[in-house]
Scaffold this active site. Structure first.
Site, PDB file in Angstrom:
ATOM      1  N   GLY A  11       5.719  52.149 -12.986  1.00  0.00           N
ATOM      2  CA  GLY A  11       5.580  50.843 -12.329  1.00  0.00           C
ATOM      3  C   GLY A  11       6.578  49.838 -12.888  1.00  0.00           C
ATOM      4  O   GLY A  11       6.690  49.700 -14.094  1.00  0.00           O
ATOM      5  N   ARG A  72       8.357  57.200  -9.851  1.00  0.00           N
ATOM      6  CA  ARG A  72       7.461  58.191 -10.434  1.00  0.00           C
ATOM      7  C   ARG A  72       8.075  59.541 -10.091  1.00  0.00           C
ATOM      8  O   ARG A  72       8.723  59.684  -9.051  1.00  0.00           O
ATOM      9  CB  ARG A  72       6.056  58.063  -9.861  1.00  0.00           C
ATOM     10  CG  ARG A  72       5.454  56.693 -10.137  1.00  0.00           C
ATOM     11  CD  ARG A  72       3.949  56.696 -10.298  1.00  0.00           C
ATOM     12  NE  ARG A  72       3.527  55.599 -11.149  1.00  0.00           N
ATOM     13  CZ  ARG A  72       3.272  54.353 -10.723  1.00  0.00           C
ATOM     14  NH1 ARG A  72       3.383  54.062  -9.444  1.00  0.00           N
ATOM     15  NH2 ARG A  72       2.908  53.415 -11.557  1.00  0.00           N
ATOM     16  N   ASP A 103       2.504  53.854 -20.110  1.00  0.00           N
ATOM     17  CA  ASP A 103       2.003  54.980 -20.911  1.00  0.00           C
ATOM     18  C   ASP A 103       2.389  56.339 -20.318  1.00  0.00           C
ATOM     19  O   ASP A 103       2.676  57.272 -21.063  1.00  0.00           O
ATOM     20  CB  ASP A 103       0.487  54.872 -21.151  1.00  0.00           C
ATOM     21  CG  ASP A 103      -0.313  54.806 -19.861  1.00  0.00           C
ATOM     22  OD1 ASP A 103       0.290  54.542 -18.798  1.00  0.00           O
ATOM     23  OD2 ASP A 103      -1.535  55.026 -19.919  1.00  0.00           O
ATOM     24  N   THR A 126       5.001  47.127 -18.783  1.00  0.00           N
ATOM     25  CA  THR A 126       4.013  47.318 -17.718  1.00  0.00           C
ATOM     26  C   THR A 126       3.125  46.088 -17.667  1.00  0.00           C
ATOM     27  O   THR A 126       2.732  45.564 -18.718  1.00  0.00           O
ATOM     28  CB  THR A 126       3.138  48.567 -17.954  1.00  0.00           C
ATOM     29  OG1 THR A 126       2.002  48.500 -17.079  1.00  0.00           O
ATOM     30  CG2 THR A 126       2.616  48.664 -19.374  1.00  0.00           C
ATOM     31  N   ASP A 128       0.180  46.059 -16.866  1.00  0.00           N
ATOM     32  CA  ASP A 128      -1.201  46.423 -17.210  1.00  0.00           C
ATOM     33  C   ASP A 128      -1.549  46.096 -18.669  1.00  0.00           C
ATOM     34  O   ASP A 128      -2.720  45.992 -19.019  1.00  0.00           O
ATOM     35  CB  ASP A 128      -1.437  47.920 -16.961  1.00  0.00           C
ATOM     36  CG  ASP A 128      -1.182  48.300 -15.512  1.00  0.00           C
ATOM     37  OD1 ASP A 128      -1.223  47.400 -14.651  1.00  0.00           O
ATOM     38  OD2 ASP A 128      -0.931  49.481 -15.243  1.00  0.00           O
ATOM     39  N   ASP A 130      -1.483  47.950 -21.286  1.00  0.00           N
ATOM     40  CA  ASP A 130      -2.454  48.972 -21.705  1.00  0.00           C
ATOM     41  C   ASP A 130      -1.840  50.047 -22.600  1.00  0.00           C
ATOM     42  O   ASP A 130      -2.272  51.197 -22.581  1.00  0.00           O
ATOM     43  CB  ASP A 130      -3.090  49.624 -20.463  1.00  0.00           C
ATOM     44  CG  ASP A 130      -2.048  50.304 -19.578  1.00  0.00           C
ATOM     45  OD1 ASP A 130      -0.837  50.128 -19.809  1.00  0.00           O
ATOM     46  OD2 ASP A 130      -2.450  51.025 -18.644  1.00  0.00           O
ATOM     47  N   ARG A 155      -8.178  28.039  -5.521  1.00  0.00           N
ATOM     48  CA  ARG A 155      -9.150  27.005  -5.908  1.00  0.00           C
ATOM     49  C   ARG A 155      -9.105  25.826  -4.936  1.00  0.00           C
ATOM     50  O   ARG A 155     -10.132  25.251  -4.590  1.00  0.00           O
ATOM     51  CB  ARG A 155      -8.858  26.524  -7.334  1.00  0.00           C
ATOM     52  CG  ARG A 155      -9.793  25.422  -7.821  1.00  0.00           C
ATOM     53  CD  ARG A 155      -9.418  24.996  -9.231  1.00  0.00           C
ATOM     54  NE  ARG A 155      -9.571  26.106 -10.160  1.00  0.00           N
ATOM     55  CZ  ARG A 155     -10.728  26.533 -10.639  1.00  0.00           C
ATOM     56  NH1 ARG A 155     -11.842  25.937 -10.291  1.00  0.00           N
ATOM     57  NH2 ARG A 155     -10.791  27.555 -11.454  1.00  0.00           N
ATOM     58  N   ARG A 172      -4.891  48.741 -13.568  1.00  0.00           N
ATOM     59  CA  ARG A 172      -5.402  50.124 -13.628  1.00  0.00           C
ATOM     60  C   ARG A 172      -6.748  50.164 -14.329  1.00  0.00           C
ATOM     61  O   ARG A 172      -7.673  49.524 -13.893  1.00  0.00           O
ATOM     62  CB  ARG A 172      -4.391  51.036 -14.342  1.00  0.00           C
ATOM     63  CG  ARG A 172      -3.226  51.385 -13.452  1.00  0.00           C
ATOM     64  CD  ARG A 172      -2.677  52.758 -13.792  1.00  0.00           C
ATOM     65  NE  ARG A 172      -1.233  52.689 -13.927  1.00  0.00           N
ATOM     66  CZ  ARG A 172      -0.465  53.715 -14.228  1.00  0.00           C
ATOM     67  NH1 ARG A 172      -0.982  54.889 -14.470  1.00  0.00           N
ATOM     68  NH2 ARG A 172       0.836  53.581 -14.304  1.00  0.00           N
TER      69      ARG A 172
HETATM   70  P1  ADP Z   1       3.792  54.240 -16.091  1.00  0.00           P
HETATM   71  O1  ADP Z   1       4.897  54.632 -16.984  1.00  0.00           O
HETATM   72  O2  ADP Z   1       3.995  52.874 -15.476  1.00  0.00           O
HETATM   73  O3  ADP Z   1       2.430  54.407 -16.754  1.00  0.00           O
HETATM   74  P2  ADP Z   1       3.264  56.678 -14.570  1.00  0.00           P
HETATM   75  O4  ADP Z   1       1.938  56.926 -15.210  1.00  0.00           O
HETATM   76  O5  ADP Z   1       3.363  56.908 -13.112  1.00  0.00           O
HETATM   77  O6  ADP Z   1       3.818  55.208 -14.818  1.00  0.00           O
HETATM   78  O7  ADP Z   1       4.329  57.633 -15.284  1.00  0.00           O
HETATM   79  C1  ADP Z   1       5.703  57.556 -14.940  1.00  0.00           C
HETATM   80  C2  ADP Z   1       6.300  58.924 -14.931  1.00  0.00           C
HETATM   81  O8  ADP Z   1       6.236  59.499 -16.250  1.00  0.00           O
HETATM   82  C3  ADP Z   1       5.582  59.956 -14.066  1.00  0.00           C
HETATM   83  O9  ADP Z   1       5.936  59.832 -12.710  1.00  0.00           O
HETATM   84  C4  ADP Z   1       6.103  61.251 -14.658  1.00  0.00           C
HETATM   85  O10 ADP Z   1       7.401  61.525 -14.188  1.00  0.00           O
HETATM   86  C5  ADP Z   1       6.208  60.917 -16.144  1.00  0.00           C
HETATM   87  N1  ADP Z   1       5.046  61.467 -16.867  1.00  0.00           N
HETATM   88  C6  ADP Z   1       3.787  60.954 -16.945  1.00  0.00           C
HETATM   89  N2  ADP Z   1       2.977  61.753 -17.662  1.00  0.00           N
HETATM   90  C7  ADP Z   1       3.751  62.819 -18.049  1.00  0.00           C
HETATM   91  C8  ADP Z   1       3.514  64.024 -18.802  1.00  0.00           C
HETATM   92  N3  ADP Z   1       2.302  64.286 -19.307  1.00  0.00           N
HETATM   93  N4  ADP Z   1       4.546  64.863 -18.981  1.00  0.00           N
HETATM   94  C9  ADP Z   1       5.767  64.612 -18.465  1.00  0.00           C
HETATM   95  N5  ADP Z   1       6.057  63.510 -17.755  1.00  0.00           N
HETATM   96  C10 ADP Z   1       5.071  62.622 -17.546  1.00  0.00           C
END
Ligand code: ADP
Length: 321
Positions: A11, A72, A103, A126, A128, A130, A155, A172
């Protein structure tokens, strides 16, 4: 000359462009060649990697989002695509990669640190807020200001029309945006996953306040609860006031980057490039108690963020005895 690249993943958040600008300018100052990876890990797999210079970042500091795109990538979950991504960096002689993301992006970066000898440094980015190990993520301040403007505007109509407004914020699974927005927006109700809530306590207070002349209510509800419509119905049926739901949605991700986020982008990137120059290969720049620290990715990825207790305790006053 050393070569470093930067990628935005997952994101997007406001402040990423300010980070790109600082990255390019600081690299050049340190006699490092700056490179951009376009469109997140997808671009890393597909070799959408290009050299950057001053012209690439001219005029972008005010703009939300990211000039180099974010994405993503399902393919990145598979080891052979990550191998391709690493090979692309090697082929261009790029020895280090800065990852701006959340994350999920750090879980991906964690794998890269285990599967290659290249150096990586994460910058929490991010809305979020988080990510474990850091109290601040790039873009949060701008998002909070966007929410503040929306709540202030709502408001106006809520007070004129005598309605209850349920405003749903992003985040999230994390209630940080909702909590801070409720505290700073003067909301009467704040519902987040981190705090159990008692609608009966709210009902008792709201009915009393209504009897004393209160004409409207503002409720901030985190998207994590998936309860906004239900709460609006509750206002109508239990409190006896017409209600509306406003889902703020993606406007929270955009907007002109705030002064705080521009400065944080500048500082995060400076610390990231410095950590890489010091030879740290698997770190994430974390911000706590006014200072920055390069923490090992093991201490950040796969761990759970929790909102500081002191902030939570303020929100516990909502709807309580
Ligand atoms: P954010 O980084 O904002 O939390 P996402 O959770 O969509 O966004 O993660 C971004 C990208 O990171 C995913 O589309 C994927 O390519 C990669 N990613 C997330 N988890 C894993 C994982 N366990 N192993 C490898 N790549 C990952």
């Amino acid at each position: 000359m050393k070569k470093m690249a930067i990628v935005c993943s997952g994101g997007d958040s406001s402040g990423m462009n300010a980070a790109l600008k600082r990255f390019v300018e600081y690299c050049i100052r340190k006699e490092i060649e700056p490179w951009f990876v376009h469109d997140g890990y997808e671009g890393l797999i597909d070799d959408r990697i290009e050299k950057a210079d001053y012209a690439s970042v001219a005029g972008i500091i005010t703009r939300g989002g990211t000039k180099i795109g974010s994405a993503r990538s399902k393919r990145f979950m598979e080891a052979h695509y990550r191998k391709q991504a690493i090979a692309n960096l090697h082929a261009r002689g790029i020895g280090a990669l800065v990852v701006l993301g959340g994350d999920g992006s750090f879980r991906g970066m964690h794998k890269l640190t285990q599967e290659s000898d290249l150096a990586f440094c994460g910058i929490p980015a991010t809305i979020d807020n988080d990510i474990a190990g850091t109290e601040y993520c790039l873009g949060v301040d701008t998002a909070l200001n966007v929410i503040k403007d929306a709540v202030d505007a709502i408001r106006d109509t809520a007070s004129s029309f005598g309605r209850a407004f349920v405003i749903e914020t992003m985040g999230r699974e994390c209630g940080y945006l909702a909590l801070v927005s409720a505290l700073t927006g003067g909301a009467e109700m704040c519902l987040i996953p981190e705090i159990p809530y008692d609608l009966n306590a709210y009902k008792r207070d709201f009915l009393r306040e209504k009897a004393q002349g209160r004409r409207y209510f503002i409720a901030i509800v985190s998207e994590a609860l998936k309860k906004s419509e239900e709460v609006a119905k509750w206002f109508e049926e239990e409190v006896g006031i017409e209600s509306r739901v406003t889902v703020l949605g993606h406007i929270q991700r955009g907007g002109v980057t705030s002064v705080h986020d521009r400065l944080m982008a500048y500082r995060f990137v400076t610390h990231a490039v410095d950590a890489l120059l010091e030879g740290k290969k698997s770190s994430v720049i974390c911000y706590n108690d006014g200072g920055f620290e390069a923490k090992h990715i093991d201490d950040v990825a796969s761990k759970q963020y929790s909102i500081p207790e002191e902030l939570l305790s303020l929100a516990k006053e909502y709807g309580s005895e």
